[in-house]
Design a protein around this motif. Structure first.
Motif, PDB file in Angstrom:
ATOM      1  N   TRP A   1      49.629   8.008  51.211  1.00 51.52           N
ATOM      2  CA  TRP A   1      49.749   7.513  52.584  1.00 51.52           C
ATOM      3  C   TRP A   1      48.516   7.850  53.424  1.00 51.52           C
ATOM      4  CZ3 TRP A   1      52.692   3.797  53.748  1.00 51.52           C
ATOM      5  CH2 TRP A   1      52.959   3.475  55.077  1.00 51.52           C
ATOM      6  N   LYS A   2      47.878   8.991  53.124  1.00 50.22           N
ATOM      7  CA  LYS A   2      46.751   9.424  53.944  1.00 50.22           C
ATOM      8  C   LYS A   2      45.458   8.712  53.571  1.00 50.22           C
ATOM      9  CE  LYS A   2      44.254  13.553  55.444  1.00 50.22           C
ATOM     10  NZ  LYS A   2      44.133  15.029  55.346  1.00 50.22           N
ATOM     11  N   ASN A   3      45.106   8.719  52.279  1.00 51.84           N
ATOM     12  CA  ASN A   3      43.787   8.203  51.901  1.00 51.84           C
ATOM     13  C   ASN A   3      43.824   6.871  51.161  1.00 51.84           C
ATOM     14  OD1 ASN A   3      44.516   8.836  49.254  1.00 51.84           O
ATOM     15  ND2 ASN A   3      43.483  10.812  49.300  1.00 51.84           N
ATOM     16  N   GLY A   4      45.031   6.379  50.871  1.00 51.26           N
ATOM     17  CA  GLY A   4      45.137   5.062  50.249  1.00 51.26           C
ATOM     18  C   GLY A   4      44.852   5.016  48.766  1.00 51.26           C
ATOM     19  N   ASN A   5      44.697   6.171  48.123  1.00 52.80           N
ATOM     20  CA  ASN A   5      44.508   6.149  46.669  1.00 52.80           C
ATOM     21  C   ASN A   5      45.708   5.492  46.006  1.00 52.80           C
ATOM     22  OD1 ASN A   5      42.104   7.481  46.921  1.00 52.80           O
ATOM     23  ND2 ASN A   5      42.880   9.467  46.277  1.00 52.80           N
ATOM     24  N   THR A   6      45.428   4.690  44.986  1.00 53.03           N
ATOM     25  CA  THR A   6      46.496   3.971  44.306  1.00 53.03           C
ATOM     26  C   THR A   6      46.598   4.380  42.846  1.00 53.03           C
ATOM     27  OG1 THR A   6      44.996   2.135  43.858  1.00 53.03           O
ATOM     28  CG2 THR A   6      46.349   1.985  45.846  1.00 53.03           C
ATOM     29  N   TYR A   7      47.802   4.228  42.310  1.00 51.34           N
ATOM     30  CA  TYR A   7      48.094   4.604  40.934  1.00 51.34           C
ATOM     31  C   TYR A   7      48.986   3.518  40.352  1.00 51.34           C
ATOM     32  CZ  TYR A   7      46.803   9.008  43.132  1.00 51.34           C
ATOM     33  OH  TYR A   7      46.159   9.974  43.858  1.00 51.34           O
ATOM     34  N   TYR A   8      48.751   3.182  39.090  1.00 50.32           N
ATOM     35  CA  TYR A   8      49.514   2.114  38.457  1.00 50.32           C
ATOM     36  C   TYR A   8      49.951   2.505  37.052  1.00 50.32           C
ATOM     37  CZ  TYR A   8      47.601  -0.868  42.130  1.00 50.32           C
ATOM     38  OH  TYR A   8      47.271  -1.414  43.345  1.00 50.32           O
ATOM     39  N   ALA A   9      51.098   1.982  36.655  1.00 48.66           N
ATOM     40  CA  ALA A   9      51.498   2.064  35.265  1.00 48.66           C
ATOM     41  C   ALA A   9      50.581   1.153  34.454  1.00 48.66           C
ATOM     42  CB  ALA A   9      52.946   1.623  35.105  1.00 48.66           C
ATOM     43  N   ASP A  10      50.312   1.531  33.223  1.00 46.57           N
ATOM     44  CA  ASP A  10      49.417   0.724  32.377  1.00 46.57           C
ATOM     45  C   ASP A  10      49.940  -0.696  32.221  1.00 46.57           C
ATOM     46  OD1 ASP A  10      48.503   3.431  30.084  1.00 46.57           O
ATOM     47  OD2 ASP A  10      47.691   2.846  32.050  1.00 46.57           O
ATOM     48  N   SER A  11      51.256  -0.844  32.207  1.00 46.73           N
ATOM     49  CA  SER A  11      51.864  -2.151  31.958  1.00 46.73           C
ATOM     50  C   SER A  11      51.626  -3.156  33.089  1.00 46.73           C
ATOM     51  CB  SER A  11      53.369  -1.997  31.730  1.00 46.73           C
ATOM     52  OG  SER A  11      53.980  -1.380  32.849  1.00 46.73           O
ATOM     53  N   VAL A  12      51.229  -2.675  34.270  1.00 45.24           N
ATOM     54  CA  VAL A  12      51.042  -3.592  35.399  1.00 45.24           C
ATOM     55  C   VAL A  12      49.601  -3.613  35.917  1.00 45.24           C
ATOM     56  CG1 VAL A  12      53.449  -3.225  36.059  1.00 45.24           C
ATOM     57  CG2 VAL A  12      51.633  -1.972  37.252  1.00 45.24           C
ATOM     58  N   LYS A  13      48.751  -2.760  35.376  1.00 40.66           N
ATOM     59  CA  LYS A  13      47.354  -2.702  35.842  1.00 40.66           C
ATOM     60  C   LYS A  13      46.688  -4.058  35.702  1.00 40.66           C
ATOM     61  CE  LYS A  13      46.048   2.118  35.171  1.00 40.66           C
ATOM     62  NZ  LYS A  13      45.377   3.092  34.278  1.00 40.66           N
ATOM     63  N   GLY A  14      45.994  -4.459  36.757  1.00 37.57           N
ATOM     64  CA  GLY A  14      45.300  -5.740  36.738  1.00 37.57           C
ATOM     65  C   GLY A  14      46.178  -6.912  37.154  1.00 37.57           C
ATOM     66  N   ARG A  15      47.490  -6.690  37.236  1.00 42.23           N
ATOM     67  CA  ARG A  15      48.404  -7.771  37.633  1.00 42.23           C
ATOM     68  C   ARG A  15      49.092  -7.474  38.966  1.00 42.23           C
ATOM     69  NH1 ARG A  15      52.828  -8.872  34.705  1.00 42.23           N
ATOM     70  NH2 ARG A  15      53.084  -6.727  33.965  1.00 42.23           N
ATOM     71  N   PHE A  16      49.407  -6.198  39.202  1.00 39.39           N
ATOM     72  CA  PHE A  16      50.109  -5.798  40.420  1.00 39.39           C
ATOM     73  C   PHE A  16      49.158  -5.038  41.337  1.00 39.39           C
ATOM     74  CE2 PHE A  16      54.705  -5.423  38.575  1.00 39.39           C
ATOM     75  CZ  PHE A  16      54.592  -6.702  38.047  1.00 39.39           C
ATOM     76  N   THR A  17      49.370  -5.184  42.638  1.00 41.67           N
ATOM     77  CA  THR A  17      48.581  -4.463  43.633  1.00 41.67           C
ATOM     78  C   THR A  17      49.501  -3.876  44.692  1.00 41.67           C
ATOM     79  OG1 THR A  17      46.695  -5.962  43.336  1.00 41.67           O
ATOM     80  CG2 THR A  17      46.708  -4.602  45.309  1.00 41.67           C
TER      81      THR A  17
END
Length: 126
Positions: free
Chosen positions: A52-68
């Motif tokens: 919430w503070k710095n906006g860093n994002t994390y994704y599951a491998d299964s959705v990387k490149g498809r979900f934002t």
């Protein structure tokens, strides 16, 4: 009382897109917010999270490149833009908020989240 309310789910064909929204109300200060999903007969699965503070994002491998995942601090909302949807993305999607994480790698663990929405169904047809 803290409430998280998801919206935007629905039925879409494979290859299509959907945008989920999660509105938060009540008095709390989130450290991070995220999305999880659960398909019938399967365990709850991490999808994406955002600091919430710095906006860093994390994704599951299964959705990387498809979900934002994104956020709007002023509106106290997060979003999940889902593109190139696949039948295996079919699940109930839940929004969650964490007040604090026990470690830097905790973003993927449902146990670290304090508040949850009721979920919104996403169905992807083949």
């Amino acid at each position: 009382q803290v409430q998280l309310v998801e919206s935007g789910g629905g039925l879409v064909q494979a290859g299509g897109s959907l945008r989920l929204s999660c509105a938060a109300s009540g008095s709390f200060s989130a450290y991070a917010r995220g999305w999880f999903r659960q398909a019938p007969g399967k365990v709850l699965e991490f999808v994406a999270a955002i600091s919430w503070k710095n906006g860093n994002t994390y994704y599951a491998d299964s959705v990387k490149g498809r979900f934002t995942i994104s956020k709007d601090n002023a509106k106290n909302m997060i979003y999940l833009q889902m593109n190139s949807l696949r039948p295996e993305d079919t699940a109930a999607y839940y929004c969650a908020a964490a007040i604090v994480f026990s470690s830097a790698s905790s973003y993927h663990s449902p146990d670290e989240y304090d508040y949850w929405g009721q979920g919104t169904q996403v169905t992807v047809s083949s």
